[in-house]
Motif scaffolding. Structure first.
Motif, PDB file in Angstrom:
ATOM      1  N   PRO A  26      37.479  45.411  35.691  1.00 56.94           N
ATOM      2  CA  PRO A  26      38.190  45.257  36.960  1.00 56.94           C
ATOM      3  C   PRO A  26      37.879  46.379  37.946  1.00 56.94           C
ATOM      4  O   PRO A  26      38.278  46.314  39.103  1.00 56.94           O
ATOM      5  N   VAL A  27      37.205  47.435  37.477  1.00 57.10           N
ATOM      6  CA  VAL A  27      36.738  48.526  38.334  1.00 57.10           C
ATOM      7  C   VAL A  27      35.256  48.732  38.047  1.00 57.10           C
ATOM      8  O   VAL A  27      34.739  48.332  37.002  1.00 57.10           O
ATOM      9  N   GLN A  28      34.570  49.371  38.975  1.00 52.88           N
ATOM     10  CA  GLN A  28      33.158  49.662  38.753  1.00 52.88           C
ATOM     11  C   GLN A  28      33.014  50.781  37.725  1.00 52.88           C
ATOM     12  O   GLN A  28      33.792  51.735  37.714  1.00 52.88           O
ATOM     13  N   VAL A  29      31.992  50.657  36.890  1.00 49.96           N
ATOM     14  CA  VAL A  29      31.771  51.649  35.841  1.00 49.96           C
ATOM     15  C   VAL A  29      30.608  52.579  36.153  1.00 49.96           C
ATOM     16  O   VAL A  29      30.301  53.479  35.365  1.00 49.96           O
ATOM     17  N   GLY A  30      29.932  52.373  37.286  1.00 49.40           N
ATOM     18  CA  GLY A  30      28.890  53.309  37.701  1.00 49.40           C
ATOM     19  C   GLY A  30      27.476  52.866  37.427  1.00 49.40           C
ATOM     20  O   GLY A  30      26.542  53.683  37.488  1.00 49.40           O
ATOM     21  N   SER A  31      27.271  51.577  37.138  1.00 54.17           N
ATOM     22  CA  SER A  31      25.935  51.015  36.947  1.00 54.17           C
ATOM     23  C   SER A  31      25.806  49.802  37.862  1.00 54.17           C
ATOM     24  O   SER A  31      26.450  48.777  37.630  1.00 54.17           O
ATOM     25  N   ASP A  32      24.943  49.900  38.896  1.00 55.50           N
ATOM     26  CA  ASP A  32      24.878  48.855  39.919  1.00 55.50           C
ATOM     27  C   ASP A  32      24.601  47.476  39.335  1.00 55.50           C
ATOM     28  O   ASP A  32      25.197  46.476  39.756  1.00 55.50           O
ATOM     29  N   TRP A  33      23.700  47.405  38.363  1.00 52.24           N
ATOM     30  CA  TRP A  33      23.262  46.099  37.880  1.00 52.24           C
ATOM     31  C   TRP A  33      24.395  45.334  37.207  1.00 52.24           C
ATOM     32  O   TRP A  33      24.481  44.118  37.341  1.00 52.24           O
ATOM     33  N   ILE A  34      25.273  46.052  36.497  1.00 51.89           N
ATOM     34  CA  ILE A  34      26.373  45.340  35.829  1.00 51.89           C
ATOM     35  C   ILE A  34      27.647  45.332  36.670  1.00 51.89           C
ATOM     36  O   ILE A  34      28.494  44.454  36.510  1.00 51.89           O
ATOM     37  N   ASP A  35      27.778  46.259  37.622  1.00 48.36           N
ATOM     38  CA  ASP A  35      28.968  46.251  38.467  1.00 48.36           C
ATOM     39  C   ASP A  35      28.974  45.086  39.449  1.00 48.36           C
ATOM     40  O   ASP A  35      30.020  44.774  40.025  1.00 48.36           O
ATOM     41  N   GLN A  36      27.823  44.419  39.628  1.00 45.40           N
ATOM     42  CA  GLN A  36      27.826  43.207  40.454  1.00 45.40           C
ATOM     43  C   GLN A  36      28.615  42.075  39.792  1.00 45.40           C
ATOM     44  O   GLN A  36      28.961  41.087  40.440  1.00 45.40           O
TER      45      GLN A  36
ATOM     46  N   GLN B 235      31.571  42.594  38.253  1.00 42.18           N
ATOM     47  CA  GLN B 235      32.980  42.994  38.216  1.00 42.18           C
ATOM     48  C   GLN B 235      33.883  41.816  38.572  1.00 42.18           C
ATOM     49  O   GLN B 235      33.473  40.861  39.245  1.00 42.18           O
ATOM     50  N   VAL B 236      35.127  41.864  38.129  1.00 42.47           N
ATOM     51  CA  VAL B 236      36.112  40.849  38.521  1.00 42.47           C
ATOM     52  C   VAL B 236      36.167  40.784  40.045  1.00 42.47           C
ATOM     53  O   VAL B 236      36.492  41.784  40.710  1.00 42.47           O
ATOM     54  N   ARG B 237      35.864  39.625  40.610  1.00 40.29           N
ATOM     55  CA  ARG B 237      35.745  39.497  42.068  1.00 40.29           C
ATOM     56  C   ARG B 237      37.082  39.702  42.776  1.00 40.29           C
ATOM     57  O   ARG B 237      37.139  40.314  43.850  1.00 40.29           O
ATOM     58  N   ASN B 238      38.154  39.170  42.213  1.00 39.37           N
ATOM     59  CA  ASN B 238      39.469  39.319  42.854  1.00 39.37           C
ATOM     60  C   ASN B 238      40.304  40.387  42.144  1.00 39.37           C
ATOM     61  O   ASN B 238      41.489  40.196  41.858  1.00 39.37           O
ATOM     62  N   HIS B 239      39.675  41.526  41.915  1.00 39.28           N
ATOM     63  CA  HIS B 239      40.373  42.616  41.231  1.00 39.28           C
ATOM     64  C   HIS B 239      41.536  43.157  42.051  1.00 39.28           C
ATOM     65  O   HIS B 239      42.502  43.665  41.490  1.00 39.28           O
ATOM     66  N   GLU B 240      41.467  43.040  43.384  1.00 37.04           N
ATOM     67  CA  GLU B 240      42.587  43.522  44.194  1.00 37.04           C
ATOM     68  C   GLU B 240      43.858  42.741  43.890  1.00 37.04           C
ATOM     69  O   GLU B 240      44.947  43.320  43.772  1.00 37.04           O
ATOM     70  N   ALA B 241      43.730  41.428  43.777  1.00 32.52           N
ATOM     71  CA  ALA B 241      44.895  40.598  43.454  1.00 32.52           C
ATOM     72  C   ALA B 241      45.424  40.925  42.058  1.00 32.52           C
ATOM     73  O   ALA B 241      46.643  40.942  41.829  1.00 32.52           O
ATOM     74  N   PHE B 242      44.524  41.180  41.130  1.00 34.75           N
ATOM     75  CA  PHE B 242      44.913  41.562  39.770  1.00 34.75           C
ATOM     76  C   PHE B 242      45.709  42.858  39.788  1.00 34.75           C
ATOM     77  O   PHE B 242      46.810  42.952  39.223  1.00 34.75           O
ATOM     78  N   PHE B 243      45.174  43.875  40.457  1.00 31.92           N
ATOM     79  CA  PHE B 243      45.857  45.171  40.466  1.00 31.92           C
ATOM     80  C   PHE B 243      47.149  45.134  41.269  1.00 31.92           C
ATOM     81  O   PHE B 243      48.082  45.903  40.996  1.00 31.92           O
ATOM     82  N   ALA B 244      47.240  44.253  42.261  1.00 32.63           N
ATOM     83  CA  ALA B 244      48.499  44.130  43.007  1.00 32.63           C
ATOM     84  C   ALA B 244      49.619  43.698  42.069  1.00 32.63           C
ATOM     85  O   ALA B 244      50.759  44.208  42.163  1.00 32.63           O
ATOM     86  N   ILE B 245      49.325  42.791  41.145  1.00 36.19           N
ATOM     87  CA  ILE B 245      50.331  42.359  40.174  1.00 36.19           C
ATOM     88  C   ILE B 245      50.631  43.480  39.183  1.00 36.19           C
ATOM     89  O   ILE B 245      51.797  43.778  38.885  1.00 36.19           O
ATOM     90  N   VAL B 246      49.582  44.096  38.669  1.00 35.03           N
ATOM     91  CA  VAL B 246      49.760  45.190  37.711  1.00 35.03           C
ATOM     92  C   VAL B 246      50.612  46.303  38.305  1.00 35.03           C
ATOM     93  O   VAL B 246      51.520  46.839  37.649  1.00 35.03           O
TER      94      VAL B 246
END
Length: 274
Positions: free
Chosen positions: A166-176, A178-189
């Motif tokens: 749900p957050v970037q881990v620092g590797s461009d190739w795999i961070d593409q 990432q959970v696309r709607n992570h903002e909505a996820f973290f808003a609930i969390v």
């Protein structure tokens, strides 16, 4: 076989949770990923757990259970896990899995697929997979399930588990991916202070980050590892491993990663992708 921890624990004693991830099993023994036999590496990780853990309360696999998501893959996985563990199991789908196939598996002791109770903790197992895609995202129904589950359990310290980061881990190739709607996820969390930690797989590497009051974790794969901090796909020489959690009744946790040693796997370290 690793036994279930005694229910008569000392007051304040933690529950021991094991997280494995990205097992990438095939329909028959001998599936390989970048040259590595994924059955062998999983067996080595499970043997490591057996040698290190006197008792285990639960084991969760955070996705990519199968490379070829057939029922036979999932049945082989469950049978293998029950050879090593006498405790509750949980799993959730990754981008290589098909959730409906996992749900339809018929086994006398299938893994939990949505929530688990481990000690005084609640584990919420989310589906971040998107059919036909590598990236992660939560459906509206999945976000509603998360909100409802957290609303219904305000007093339970909670660990949320998913496949994609749900957050970037620092590797461009795999961070593409990432959970696309992570903002909505973290808003609930963020509306639910009982959420103490979030843990995932997918990135085939260890990762830790403190985000406000929450701890965030990624766990190594039981097979091939990806080198941290690389913008392009790079296979790491780190060995397969797992993560353990000690979940205390008061909401504290401790965690660590352990890896296989003394093995010389045949891995294509020069691969540019998989």
């Amino acid at each position: 076989m690793v036994p279930t921890a005694s229910p008569e624990k000392a007051p304040g004693a933690p529950a021991r949770l094991i997280q494995i991830t990205d097992t990438h099993l095939g329909p028959a023994d001998g599936e390989t990923l970048l040259g590595l036999n994924t059955d062998q590496s999983l067996a080595d990780v499970l043997s490591l757990i057996e040698s290190e853990q006197a008792e285990v309360d639960a084991v969760v696999c955070t996705g990519d259970v199968a490379s070829n998501p057939e029922q036979s893959c999932y049945l082989r996985y469950i049978d293998t896990m029950h050879e090593f563990f006498d405790c509750p199991l949980g799993w959730l789908p990754g981008n290589h899995d098909i959730p409906s196939v996992m749900q339809q598996v018929r086994h006398p002791h299938p893994p939990a697929l949505r929530t688990m109770r481990v000690g005084g903790w609640l584990l919420v197992l989310l589906d971040s997979s998107v059919a036909g895609h590598v990236h992660g995202a939560f459906s509206e129904a999945e976000l509603a399930f998360l909100r409802e589950t957290l609303d219904d359990n305000p007093a339970s310290p909670t660990l949320v588990m998913l496949h994609h980061q749900p957050v970037q881990v620092g590797s461009d190739w795999i961070d593409q991916y990432q959970v696309r709607n992570h903002e909505a996820f973290f808003a609930i969390v963020d509306e639910h202070p009982q959420v103490k930690a979030i843990s995932w797989g997918h990135v085939h590497q260890s990762f830790e980050l403190k985000r406000g009051a929450q701890m965030l974790f990624a766990t190594p794969s039981t097979c091939v590892q990806f080198k941290p901090g690389c913008d392009d796909f790079t296979v790491d020489t780190s060995m397969p491993g797992y993560r353990w959690f000690d979940l205390y009744p008061d909401g504290r946790l401790a965690t660590g990663v352990s890896r296989v040693t003394g093995k010389d796997y045949r891995i294509d370290y020069r691969s540019a992708g998989y």
